[in-house]
Design a protein around this motif. Sequence first.
Motif, mmCIF file in Angstrom:
data_model
loop_
_atom_site.group_PDB
_atom_site.id
_atom_site.type_symbol
_atom_site.label_atom_id
_atom_site.label_comp_id
_atom_site.label_asym_id
_atom_site.label_seq_id
_atom_site.Cartn_x
_atom_site.Cartn_y
_atom_site.Cartn_z
ATOM 1 N N UNK A 2 -31.608 -7.383 33.163
ATOM 2 C CA UNK A 2 -31.762 -6.693 34.436
ATOM 3 C C UNK A 2 -31.965 -5.224 34.106
ATOM 4 N N UNK A 3 -33.069 -4.641 34.551
ATOM 5 C CA UNK A 3 -33.394 -3.268 34.186
ATOM 6 C C UNK A 3 -33.774 -2.469 35.428
ATOM 7 N N UNK A 4 -33.249 -1.234 35.487
ATOM 8 C CA UNK A 4 -33.562 -0.316 36.590
ATOM 9 C C UNK A 4 -33.367 -1.000 37.946
ATOM 10 N N UNK A 5 -32.169 -1.529 38.160
ATOM 11 C CA UNK A 5 -31.927 -2.307 39.375
ATOM 12 C C UNK A 5 -30.662 -1.825 40.082
ATOM 13 N N UNK A 6 -30.550 -2.228 41.322
ATOM 14 C CA UNK A 6 -29.319 -2.060 42.083
ATOM 15 C C UNK A 6 -28.910 -3.431 42.581
ATOM 16 N N UNK A 7 -27.684 -3.821 42.262
ATOM 17 C CA UNK A 7 -27.176 -5.136 42.652
ATOM 18 C C UNK A 7 -25.945 -4.922 43.516
ATOM 19 N N UNK A 8 -25.943 -5.508 44.692
ATOM 20 C CA UNK A 8 -24.749 -5.513 45.539
ATOM 21 C C UNK A 8 -24.253 -6.949 45.568
ATOM 22 N N UNK A 9 -23.043 -7.154 45.058
ATOM 23 C CA UNK A 9 -22.506 -8.502 44.911
ATOM 24 C C UNK A 9 -21.186 -8.605 45.653
#
Length: 85
Positions: A2-9
Amino acid sequence: MFKDCTITHTGSDLLYLYGKPNVDSQIMFENCIVNKSGGKLLSGYNMQGSLDVIRLNPGFNNTAIDRNLAVDTINEEMVKISYDD
């Protein structure tokens, strides 16, 4: 990776192992923001009784993540979590 990402979990586990990973598997997060305020970072398959030499290496490179998230049911000799800033 996962690169240059925003993850809301918002679920219980960010990473969950359903079975044994391949030898020296790697999951990488690079230049990401992981928004997770509860639950666990990693859990799943209990590898403590495994006869195989299996290693999983989740890495968080320049990634904003709560490092206090719990890690559950994992043999620490077989799972190496790394944080590189």
